[in-house]
Structures are given as C-alpha cells and as structure tokens.
Design a protein around this motif. Sequence first.
Motif, PDB file in Angstrom:
ATOM      1  N   SER A 184      65.388  91.688 -44.049  1.00  0.00           N
ATOM      2  CA  SER A 184      64.891  92.072 -45.366  1.00  0.00           C
ATOM      3  C   SER A 184      64.878  93.596 -45.441  1.00  0.00           C
ATOM      4  N   ALA A 185      64.709  94.122 -46.649  1.00  0.00           N
ATOM      5  CA  ALA A 185      64.663  95.573 -46.851  1.00  0.00           C
ATOM      6  C   ALA A 185      63.446  95.925 -47.692  1.00  0.00           C
ATOM      7  N   MET A 186      62.836  97.045 -47.347  1.00  0.00           N
ATOM      8  CA  MET A 186      61.611  97.483 -48.023  1.00  0.00           C
ATOM      9  C   MET A 186      61.756  98.961 -48.387  1.00  0.00           C
ATOM     10  N   SER A 187      61.619  99.281 -49.673  1.00  0.00           N
ATOM     11  CA  SER A 187      61.727 100.663 -50.151  1.00  0.00           C
ATOM     12  C   SER A 187      60.355 101.303 -50.173  1.00  0.00           C
ATOM     13  N   CYS A 188      60.275 102.555 -49.696  1.00  0.00           N
ATOM     14  CA  CYS A 188      59.012 103.282 -49.612  1.00  0.00           C
ATOM     15  C   CYS A 188      59.062 104.533 -50.478  1.00  0.00           C
ATOM     16  N   ALA A 189      57.886 105.026 -50.842  1.00  0.00           N
ATOM     17  CA  ALA A 189      57.803 106.165 -51.746  1.00  0.00           C
ATOM     18  C   ALA A 189      58.283 107.458 -51.112  1.00  0.00           C
ATOM     19  N   ASP A 190      58.427 107.515 -49.787  1.00  0.00           N
ATOM     20  CA  ASP A 190      58.916 108.732 -49.129  1.00  0.00           C
ATOM     21  C   ASP A 190      60.438 108.770 -49.051  1.00  0.00           C
ATOM     22  N   ASN A 191      61.111 107.990 -49.894  1.00  0.00           N
ATOM     23  CA  ASN A 191      62.573 107.964 -49.992  1.00  0.00           C
ATOM     24  C   ASN A 191      63.220 107.390 -48.736  1.00  0.00           C
ATOM     25  N   GLN A 192      62.584 106.392 -48.159  1.00  0.00           N
ATOM     26  CA  GLN A 192      63.154 105.665 -47.033  1.00  0.00           C
ATOM     27  C   GLN A 192      63.231 104.178 -47.357  1.00  0.00           C
ATOM     28  N   ILE A 193      64.278 103.544 -46.844  1.00  0.00           N
ATOM     29  CA  ILE A 193      64.430 102.095 -46.948  1.00  0.00           C
ATOM     30  C   ILE A 193      64.414 101.532 -45.542  1.00  0.00           C
ATOM     31  N   HIS A 194      63.416 100.726 -45.231  1.00  0.00           N
ATOM     32  CA  HIS A 194      63.262 100.149 -43.904  1.00  0.00           C
ATOM     33  C   HIS A 194      63.884  98.753 -43.879  1.00  0.00           C
ATOM     34  N   PHE A 195      64.664  98.493 -42.852  1.00  0.00           N
ATOM     35  CA  PHE A 195      65.154  97.142 -42.603  1.00  0.00           C
ATOM     36  C   PHE A 195      64.151  96.429 -41.699  1.00  0.00           C
ATOM     37  N   LEU A 196      63.798  95.199 -42.072  1.00  0.00           N
ATOM     38  CA  LEU A 196      62.823  94.412 -41.319  1.00  0.00           C
ATOM     39  C   LEU A 196      63.490  93.199 -40.704  1.00  0.00           C
ATOM     40  N   LYS A 197      63.213  92.982 -39.433  1.00  0.00           N
ATOM     41  CA  LYS A 197      63.657  91.776 -38.764  1.00  0.00           C
ATOM     42  C   LYS A 197      62.612  90.697 -38.990  1.00  0.00           C
ATOM     43  N   MET A 198      63.011  89.635 -39.645  1.00  0.00           N
ATOM     44  CA  MET A 198      62.084  88.577 -40.034  1.00  0.00           C
ATOM     45  C   MET A 198      62.216  87.399 -39.068  1.00  0.00           C
ATOM     46  N   PRO A 199      61.137  86.644 -38.829  1.00  0.00           N
ATOM     47  CA  PRO A 199      59.789  86.815 -39.391  1.00  0.00           C
ATOM     48  C   PRO A 199      58.868  87.653 -38.505  1.00  0.00           C
ATOM     49  N   SER A 200      59.420  88.366 -37.510  1.00  0.00           N
ATOM     50  CA  SER A 200      58.591  89.112 -36.568  1.00  0.00           C
ATOM     51  C   SER A 200      58.074  90.424 -37.136  1.00  0.00           C
ATOM     52  N   PHE A 201      58.564  90.863 -38.305  1.00  0.00           N
ATOM     53  CA  PHE A 201      58.140  92.127 -38.935  1.00  0.00           C
ATOM     54  C   PHE A 201      58.514  93.341 -38.085  1.00  0.00           C
ATOM     55  N   GLU A 202      59.593  93.264 -37.352  1.00  0.00           N
ATOM     56  CA  GLU A 202      60.033  94.406 -36.543  1.00  0.00           C
ATOM     57  C   GLU A 202      60.831  95.361 -37.430  1.00  0.00           C
ATOM     58  N   ILE A 203      60.429  96.644 -37.438  1.00  0.00           N
ATOM     59  CA  ILE A 203      61.098  97.643 -38.256  1.00  0.00           C
ATOM     60  C   ILE A 203      62.324  98.161 -37.520  1.00  0.00           C
ATOM     61  N   LEU A 204      63.475  98.039 -38.155  1.00  0.00           N
ATOM     62  CA  LEU A 204      64.719  98.518 -37.578  1.00  0.00           C
ATOM     63  C   LEU A 204      65.006  99.928 -38.099  1.00  0.00           C
ATOM     64  N   LYS A 205      66.162 100.484 -37.739  1.00  0.00           N
ATOM     65  CA  LYS A 205      66.519 101.847 -38.124  1.00  0.00           C
ATOM     66  C   LYS A 205      66.585 101.966 -39.643  1.00  0.00           C
ATOM     67  N   PRO A 206      65.865 102.926 -40.234  1.00  0.00           N
ATOM     68  CA  PRO A 206      65.818 103.005 -41.703  1.00  0.00           C
ATOM     69  C   PRO A 206      66.971 103.809 -42.281  1.00  0.00           C
ATOM     70  N   ILE A 207      67.126 103.694 -43.585  1.00  0.00           N
ATOM     71  CA  ILE A 207      67.970 104.609 -44.361  1.00  0.00           C
ATOM     72  C   ILE A 207      67.054 105.730 -44.827  1.00  0.00           C
ATOM     73  N   ALA A 208      67.245 106.915 -44.289  1.00  0.00           N
ATOM     74  CA  ALA A 208      66.318 108.020 -44.524  1.00  0.00           C
ATOM     75  C   ALA A 208      66.947 109.042 -45.441  1.00  0.00           C
ATOM     76  N   GLY A 209      66.459 109.125 -46.664  1.00  0.00           N
ATOM     77  CA  GLY A 209      66.882 110.173 -47.577  1.00  0.00           C
ATOM     78  C   GLY A 209      65.973 111.380 -47.452  1.00  0.00           C
ATOM     79  N   ILE A 210      66.218 112.382 -48.252  1.00  0.00           N
ATOM     80  CA  ILE A 210      65.372 113.567 -48.228  1.00  0.00           C
ATOM     81  C   ILE A 210      63.984 113.192 -48.739  1.00  0.00           C
ATOM     82  N   LYS A 211      62.950 113.700 -48.067  1.00  0.00           N
ATOM     83  CA  LYS A 211      61.587 113.344 -48.447  1.00  0.00           C
ATOM     84  C   LYS A 211      61.240 113.935 -49.808  1.00  0.00           C
ATOM     85  N   LEU A 212      60.542 113.154 -50.594  1.00  0.00           N
ATOM     86  CA  LEU A 212      60.155 113.579 -51.922  1.00  0.00           C
ATOM     87  C   LEU A 212      58.955 114.522 -51.841  1.00  0.00           C
ATOM     88  N   PRO A 213      58.698 115.297 -52.887  1.00  0.00           N
ATOM     89  CA  PRO A 213      57.588 116.261 -52.840  1.00  0.00           C
ATOM     90  C   PRO A 213      56.260 115.602 -52.537  1.00  0.00           C
TER      91      PRO A 213
END
Length: 807
Positions: A334-363
């Motif tokens: 699964s994928a989860m978008s965060c307000a700090d301009n990152q998209i985290h990939f989650l390994k389900m159903p263990s909720f393990e966070i994989l390598k994210p897509i990291a954009g430039i941090k927002l103000p």
Amino acid sequence: MINGGKSFVSTPPAFSNDGKRLLVCSGNTVSVFSTSTSMQITELDGHKALVTSVVVVPSSSKLLCHCWTSSLDGTIRYWDFALSELMKTVNIRLPIFSMVIPKFPSQQDDGGGKPTDVFAYISVEDASDPGEKTKHLLGKIRKCNLTTSKLAAAVILKETARPEFITCSPSGEFFGIIIKRSLYIWKVQADESERALVKKMKLHHTKNFTTFAFHPNDNIIATGDVSGRICVWRGFGIRTFFKGNDQANANLMKIEDERAGVRGDNDVEACSTWHWHSSEVKFLAFSTDGANLYSGGNEGVLVQWQLDTGKRKFLPRIGSPLLYFVHSPDPTLSAMSCADNQIHFLKMPSFEILKPIAGIKLPCSFPEIWNGLSSGFTFDHSAGLIALPTDDYRIQFYSLLDDTEISEVQVCERNHQPSDDIMVVVSLVALSHDGSLMSTVESRLAEDGVGALVCLKIWASETQKKDFKLSTIVYEPHRDAAISAIVFHPRKRMVVSSSYGGDFKIWVQSNTTLGGVDGSSGWVCHSVGSYKGKSMTAATFSADGSILAVAAETVITLWDPDRNYLVDVVGETYMPIVNLNFVGKSEYIVSTSQGSRPELSLWCLSKRSRTWSYSLVVEAVACMEDDPLFAVLAVVSESYVPTESNGSSISSGDGIILLFNINSPVPVGTWLVRKAKGGGLAFLQVSQLSPLKKNHPFGRSSALLAYVDRDHEYVVFDPLGQQQLELNLDHKKAVENFEEAAQSGYASIYGELPDFDPKETRQSTITVSERPWETIFNGPSHTLPPLTKLCSTFLESLLEKRMAATG
C-alpha cells in the motif's frame, strides 16, 4: 532551465495494474515511480497547469498501461504511461479540480462494432454565467463523454460554492462529494449513457465532514469529521436507490433496535461512531477485503480499525500528518502520502515501512509566535544542494540539479506533535564554503515564562553524502538572547554567531589537523565582540576571510577576525540591517534593511560611503563568487496595485529578481517570479559541478542562479545566457549515464573517436574543400601527416592556379 521541487501529495496517487509502478501528480506533470526502488522511471509531460487527478484504466479492459489525467488547464488526457505517449486530448475549456471514471468497458470491441462510451464525472469551476457569480456558485459537477470528447450539455449534477473533491467507490457503482455537514451520493446506472438518469441521495451530520470512503463490497460508508470522529453508515440508500427490493442490504448487520444510531431522516439502516483522533480525520480507506478500515490525521499515526469489533491497531511515529492512503493490486503493498511531501510504501499486513518517495520538504508550519525567528533555508553552492529545516526537527539536503533527496540529519530527537503544540524549532542553519561543516540553532519557547532555551550545534561531515555527525553543543551561547546570524569563514575552521543581545562570538575548532576534521575535536569560543551595546543583526565574511562585517543595527562594523579588533565603521541606514553580503572578491558590500523604510544599499569600503540604494523590500541576496555581480529577490509590497505585464497579473507576495553589476545601479537583468515572499536565491558554482559543466548547456557560464519560492518549488537557470534553454531530459538519468560512461584508456587521453560510417568516409575522400588551409593543421599531433606534406599542401593552397596557354 531546470524546474523542480514539485509537490507529490497534492492529490492521491494511483498504482498501475501490476502494482510495480506508482503514478503521482507532480505539478504540471505525472511522475511514474518504481515501487521496488522508489526511483522515478518516466514522466508524463503535456499539461499546461496543475494536474489534479490520475485514473488508471483497469486491467479488465485489456489496457495494462493506460491512464486518464485531468488538469486545471481544462483538458483530460489519455496516456500510455509505459511509453510516456499521449494518445488523446479532451478539451473541456473549464478548470478541472477533480475527476472520477466509475466504469470502463470490460473488453475492447474486436468485431468492428461501435465502441462502448466511457464517461467521466468532473468537478469544474465555471464562471461564465454572470448569474452564478451573484449566487457564488462557481463549482459544478458535470458529466463528460470521453469517447466523443464532449460534455453532456444537459447534465449538471450539482452546483457548489467552489469545486469539490469527488470520491468514487471501488466497484464504480457510487461516487460522492462532501459540502460542510452534508454528504451527496450518486448511483451510476448499469447501462450508462449520455442521458442516463443518475440517482442522488443525501446524508446529514452534526459536524462538518472532512473525508469519506466507500466499502468495496457492501453498502457501507465511513465518514470522518473535524472533531476526529468516524461514523460508519450501514445500508445506505435502501429507500433511494433500491426501493426496498434488495433484501440483502437490509440484513447487513443484525441490530436489536431499528435504525440504531441514526439521526433524522438519513437513508441508512444503522450508524456507529468511533473516536480516537484528536483533530480532523484526513483520510479513510477500507481494506480490499472490506474487513478493516484505515484512518489518519494530524497525529502522524496510521490507525487500523476492525470493522466488526472496532478494535484498533496502530502504526505510530510516522513523523508527519497523513493525507492519503491507496491500495495496490498487490495485496502486500500500500502507499501512504504525508504532508512532508513523502509517499511511504507499506508492506501489508505487517505495517512495515519500505523506502519512501521523498520529495523536497514543504515549508514548516510555525505558529505566529515564532515569526521572525526562522531564517528559512541555506545552500551548498559548490554541490548544488539546498538545506531545509523540516517539521520533524531535521535538516533535509536536496539536490537542485537532480531533483532528489540526498540525506536527512536529525537535529534533535522530538516526536511529531500537532502544529499548535510546537515548542521547539530549528531557527537557523548554515553551511561552510566546502559543505563539510554545518551549524544549527534550536530555539525553545518558554512555558509560563520558564524554560526558554537557545542551543547552538556544530556538525561535521567527511563525505559528500552529507552524513553529518554532531561535534559540539553550546547551550545559551549568548546568554538569554536569540541568535540573529551564523556564518562560516571561507578558508578556516571558524564560525561566527551574532545575537540580538549586543555581541558576536567567534568560534574556532580545537585539534584541527591538516588532513581534515578530527571526529572527536570540539569547538571553543575564541573571542567576543560588541559595538556600543547595539544588537548585532547580521554578519558575513569577505571572499578571502580577512574581514568580518557585522551589522550593529543601522551601521556596518568591520573587524579583523583573527585578532578581533574593530577596523572601521561604514555608513548608516534608517532601519536595522537584516542581511550583509560581500560582492565576490570586490571591496563592495550589499546590505538590506526591512521595516517601515526598507532599503537595498551598495557600499564601497575603500571610500567608506554608499554607492547607490533602492527603496525595496528585499527577501534574499545572492552574490557571485568570482564576478562583481549580485542578484536580489524583491517582494511586491502590500500596497502595490496589481498590474498587467505581458498578459500576467502581479499580486502581493510575488516579486522580481534583479541582477546587478557593482559598476551600475541599472539592473543587468530582471525576471518576474511568483510566491517570492519567503523565497530564496543562490548562485551555484558550475566549476565545482564537473558532470554538469561537461554535459550541460549551462557549462559556458561560471555560475547558475537558483530561485526557490515559498512553497519550495524552484528553477535553476543561466542568468547571463542569451536565451532560456528548456531541458527535456531526466536529470537523475543524466548523472547515472555520466557515471556509467566514464572514460578510460585511449578515450581518457585523446577523447572519444567519431562513429565510423563507410559511406561517409568514401564521400569525405571524394569531396575536396575549397579552403583546405582551415583544416589541415587541426587534430591531435600524433595523427597529423608529416610536416613536409603539410607545408606543400599549405603553400599550394595559397597560390592562384591558372590554365597554361597552349600554342
């Protein structure tokens, strides 16, 4: 020109049908990322304005890599994202804020018959009707036939005050929008046509809705509101959509009391309420099997609810508010978008966070009480990086040339907390000239007048990966006064901190070796300086480090940094100086003042006088290292009346970049920019960026100018170029190709050999140049013919040939 820094979390992303790619709306483009490496694969470039939605065509239609996108430019585009190829454009001529496509043809028509029409429901802004302007109903939900590329003229499903976000059910049977305390739901007919009637129902709530989600299998809706409550509505639309004929929907949940938890005349069988979130619910999403419900909000915690029992499971300490949650066709991802301009990939159903897509941090979202204590960001000029403080008390190093994150440094260990409870901020960050040293300042807010603290930290890194390690911590370096500026010596291990308390301190490193920085060495205070008890509001070093300039409110004081004695005092301004910069290796210094009488001034130190000045609100100043040029980012004042320039309006908060030469007050170049308030400028040294200088059209310039706006979107361009060059290449791939194609052997000494083509070779031997003397001496010395041949050929080329007379 290089553009970057786009937001990856403005809209929900979408997985490809095989789950190996994630399509992300990023500004005017759609970026396609690999879910296994989190690296960008390709980009869909064609829209002229912000892309607002992306819908992947399901695999049941036999189109594995096709998608539809909508944009504020008023178009809907059809793509083959595997080939990055635009296949169709539908021009609606209205800004599209949201789009859903409930149903797709199950298969293509292979028999040559008429293809099945595809319909989209779009949320647009339509200001063409003057009557609607008076009613303030500019938003409309409309139906569009994507096959015939036209709007259904007679179908306007809903008029709203502003365009609303549309949510579609996984089955494609329902879609809906929320307007304050009302939820509107439409049911799509099975035999959908352009004039097919779309039924509508409405649910009411006591609080404003913030989000909702449809159950994948049953008639169940989950809604979230501003108070953090989650309501699960079971058996919705029995009277409206099914007219009591569907008995299965009436038995979704056995309840003792009829319509348990239902208020008013809502068309639902039952309603249950859950409450864990302390503030508004940002997203809701059912699991693919419908057994669980996922929710997220400002707490930065992913909550999993068991639908039948209401039991909870948590994924805490994500570090940023959560915005969206999407499922992959692969049930383990699964994928989860965060307000700090990152998209985290989650390994389900263990909720393990994989390598994210990291954009430039927002103000950072600082409370008003912190206004004026944060200086924003800084630049590593030699490496083309920007260092940004983030909400989770980190410093992000981001490459402006590759548009990718390099590293993050945790400044202080703090758990994420809502923005209204911020008690500590990273107020200042500074980098040394070579990027190997970093200094940060943390400021803690006092609680009931007790507990205020300022902390100065100095960091060291021995690699280009910016893996900084803490070297020294200094608590209250200027007693209880706040630090106004930090600046590093350009050649020595020396850093200066100035304070509003009326002094500045020079810090030097102990146990410094010739080979670099000893990891165990610390920093000590070398000397302290002050001037008439005035606040020290800015500081800077000259290019060779021989002069330290410190602003003492309205005057500039010049110091010998090694012996720390006052050399001279230059000029005086009306308002306190907030920024100082030496212009290259010259004797000129630029100062900026803010307040009721803002000012930009250029000072000549040899004459101890002001050369010229402008009354400008200056946000940032950048100076070239080797040339007498500097750039200024000026902001349009609040009292400025918007005007039209080249067809575009300039509003408050926008600005202009001015490029000056120290020899003239007339700007060398000017550029209009958006979102200048809170932005920054920097010159990036091309001489240090060898891959860029060799393969990049900017290699002819000594420096590139980088402009970063208040939303951290940026542009890098050549300020001295005659024309702006648009690069249609992937910068990350360009760097990788450069590393893979490293030259060796013969090519490393003499350069690459030209491609051999026998046809071209034969043609070149037949064609004789009319001006051979321009080329016979060109080429490496080891490949030139003997001198005797060259001389005879050269002399013959200078002689005029005549036909011999015959008797």
